[in-house]
Design a protein around this motif. Structure first.
Motif, PDB file in Angstrom:
ATOM      1  N   LEU A  76     -13.648   6.305  21.275  1.00 59.61           N
ATOM      2  CA  LEU A  76     -12.735   6.094  22.717  1.00 59.61           C
ATOM      3  C   LEU A  76     -13.190   4.829  23.178  1.00 59.61           C
ATOM      4  O   LEU A  76     -12.851   3.590  23.768  1.00 59.61           O
ATOM      5  CB  LEU A  76     -12.242   6.629  23.093  1.00 59.61           C
ATOM      6  N   VAL A  77     -14.480   4.887  23.601  1.00 57.77           N
ATOM      7  CA  VAL A  77     -15.136   3.831  23.936  1.00 57.77           C
ATOM      8  C   VAL A  77     -15.671   1.506  23.390  1.00 57.77           C
ATOM      9  O   VAL A  77     -14.587   0.663  23.414  1.00 57.77           O
ATOM     10  CB  VAL A  77     -16.543   3.853  24.776  1.00 57.77           C
ATOM     11  N   ALA A  78     -15.779   1.866  21.657  1.00 53.62           N
ATOM     12  CA  ALA A  78     -15.776   1.138  21.189  1.00 53.62           C
ATOM     13  C   ALA A  78     -14.229   1.193  20.006  1.00 53.62           C
ATOM     14  O   ALA A  78     -14.570   0.391  19.315  1.00 53.62           O
ATOM     15  CB  ALA A  78     -16.864   0.621  20.752  1.00 53.62           C
ATOM     16  N   GLY A  79     -13.475   1.235  20.345  1.00 49.80           N
ATOM     17  CA  GLY A  79     -12.656   1.380  19.213  1.00 49.80           C
ATOM     18  C   GLY A  79     -11.442   0.638  19.045  1.00 49.80           C
ATOM     19  O   GLY A  79     -12.154  -1.305  19.879  1.00 49.80           O
ATOM     20  N   ASN A  80     -10.657   0.963  18.731  1.00 43.19           N
ATOM     21  CA  ASN A  80      -9.444  -0.392  18.005  1.00 43.19           C
ATOM     22  C   ASN A  80      -8.336  -0.317  19.400  1.00 43.19           C
ATOM     23  O   ASN A  80      -7.738   0.038  17.966  1.00 43.19           O
ATOM     24  CB  ASN A  80      -9.599  -0.678  16.609  1.00 43.19           C
ATOM     25  N   PRO A  81      -8.215  -1.186  20.111  1.00 41.95           N
ATOM     26  CA  PRO A  81      -9.413  -1.710  21.422  1.00 41.95           C
ATOM     27  C   PRO A  81     -10.314  -1.047  21.641  1.00 41.95           C
ATOM     28  O   PRO A  81      -9.417   0.523  21.875  1.00 41.95           O
ATOM     29  CB  PRO A  81      -7.790  -2.790  22.087  1.00 41.95           C
ATOM     30  N   PRO A  82     -11.245  -0.967  21.934  1.00 43.54           N
ATOM     31  CA  PRO A  82     -11.993  -0.646  23.148  1.00 43.54           C
ATOM     32  C   PRO A  82     -10.990  -0.245  24.634  1.00 43.54           C
ATOM     33  O   PRO A  82     -10.500  -1.305  25.013  1.00 43.54           O
ATOM     34  CB  PRO A  82     -12.844  -1.615  23.583  1.00 43.54           C
ATOM     35  N   VAL A  83     -12.400   0.156  25.204  1.00 39.91           N
ATOM     36  CA  VAL A  83     -11.385   0.493  26.789  1.00 39.91           C
ATOM     37  C   VAL A  83     -11.775  -0.378  27.227  1.00 39.91           C
ATOM     38  O   VAL A  83     -12.871  -1.841  26.895  1.00 39.91           O
ATOM     39  CB  VAL A  83     -11.507   1.700  27.247  1.00 39.91           C
ATOM     40  N   TYR A  84     -11.221  -0.935  28.308  1.00 40.75           N
ATOM     41  CA  TYR A  84     -11.172  -2.392  29.028  1.00 40.75           C
ATOM     42  C   TYR A  84     -12.640  -1.400  30.059  1.00 40.75           C
ATOM     43  O   TYR A  84     -13.185  -1.150  30.866  1.00 40.75           O
ATOM     44  CB  TYR A  84      -9.988  -1.811  30.532  1.00 40.75           C
ATOM     45  N   ARG A  85     -13.264  -2.883  29.834  1.00 39.03           N
ATOM     46  CA  ARG A  85     -14.764  -3.400  30.725  1.00 39.03           C
ATOM     47  C   ARG A  85     -15.791  -2.196  30.321  1.00 39.03           C
ATOM     48  O   ARG A  85     -16.152  -1.649  31.111  1.00 39.03           O
ATOM     49  CB  ARG A  85     -14.070  -3.757  32.150  1.00 39.03           C
ATOM     50  N   HIS A  86     -15.482  -2.102  28.700  1.00 39.98           N
ATOM     51  CA  HIS A  86     -16.488  -0.859  28.477  1.00 39.98           C
ATOM     52  C   HIS A  86     -18.008  -1.019  28.838  1.00 39.98           C
ATOM     53  O   HIS A  86     -18.644   0.173  29.022  1.00 39.98           O
ATOM     54  CB  HIS A  86     -16.014  -0.783  27.078  1.00 39.98           C
TER      55      HIS A  86
END
Length: 191
Positions: A31-41
């Motif tokens: 989730l954190v570094a996914g495609n796309p990553p979360v906003y302002r991860h």
């Protein structure tokens, strides 16, 4: 009289600290570094890292929630992001629903620890964070949602930045009987 009031405030603060747990919801690599990553991860991870350090320093339990729908259990995407990884002895709870309490041992574990207050961070704001925060309040926990400690991705309707702002506004002051949700920036959160 002022000393007695200060002492009472100290006792209340100690009681609050002793009954608090930090709940880290779905801060999984997928989730954190996914495609796309979360906003302002990167910023979210730094905020969560600092809270974890503070929690550990005050002997506040850090509890990790992992969603089994984020990759195959045991896979890289399913694992907690290495930037905030659990330590040996930290409680890890697996779930299959947005609500971290639904069908899990979370409530029993918190009861065994005599936790009355949850400080909540994690992913995704409008799904697992929102649902768990609401359920926690209805189960009798006071909840502090860390305003800068949760994130999500853009939806088809709203950008992530607005989803986060909306939920911070919406959840602040949400009550369930005598228990309520308070939204604060990490720098203002007591652990």
């Amino acid at each position: 009289k002022a000393e007695a009031s200060a002492t009472q405030g100290d006792h209340e603060a100690k009681r609050e600290e002793m009954n608090t747990a930090l709940l880290v919801i779905d801060v999984q690599t997928g989730l954190v570094a996914g495609n796309p990553p979360v906003y302002r991860h990167a910023s979210m991870l730094r905020t969560i890292q600092r809270l974890i350090v503070r929690a550990r320093g005050h002997k506040v339990p850090v509890i990790y929630i992992q969603d089994d729908e984020v990759g195959t259990p045991g896979s890289l995407g399913w694992e907690v992001h290495p930037g905030v990884a659990p330590q040996e002895g930290d409680l890890r709870v697996r779930k299959l629903a947005c609500d971290a309490f639904h069908g899990t041992r979370l409530h029993r574990a918190l009861s065994a620890l005599r936790v009355k207050r949850l400080v909540v961070v994690g992913c995704k704001t409008q799904f697992c964070v929102d649902t768990t925060v609401r359920r926690a309040a209805s189960l009798g926990y006071d909840v502090t949602l860390v305003a800068d400690g949760h994130s999500t991705t853009d939806s088809r309707v709203l950008p992530a930045k607005r989803i986060i702002a909306h939920h911070n506004h919406l959840l602040h002051g949400l009550g369930a009987g005598r228990h309520e949700v308070c939204v604060k920036r990490a720098s203002a959160v007591r652990l």
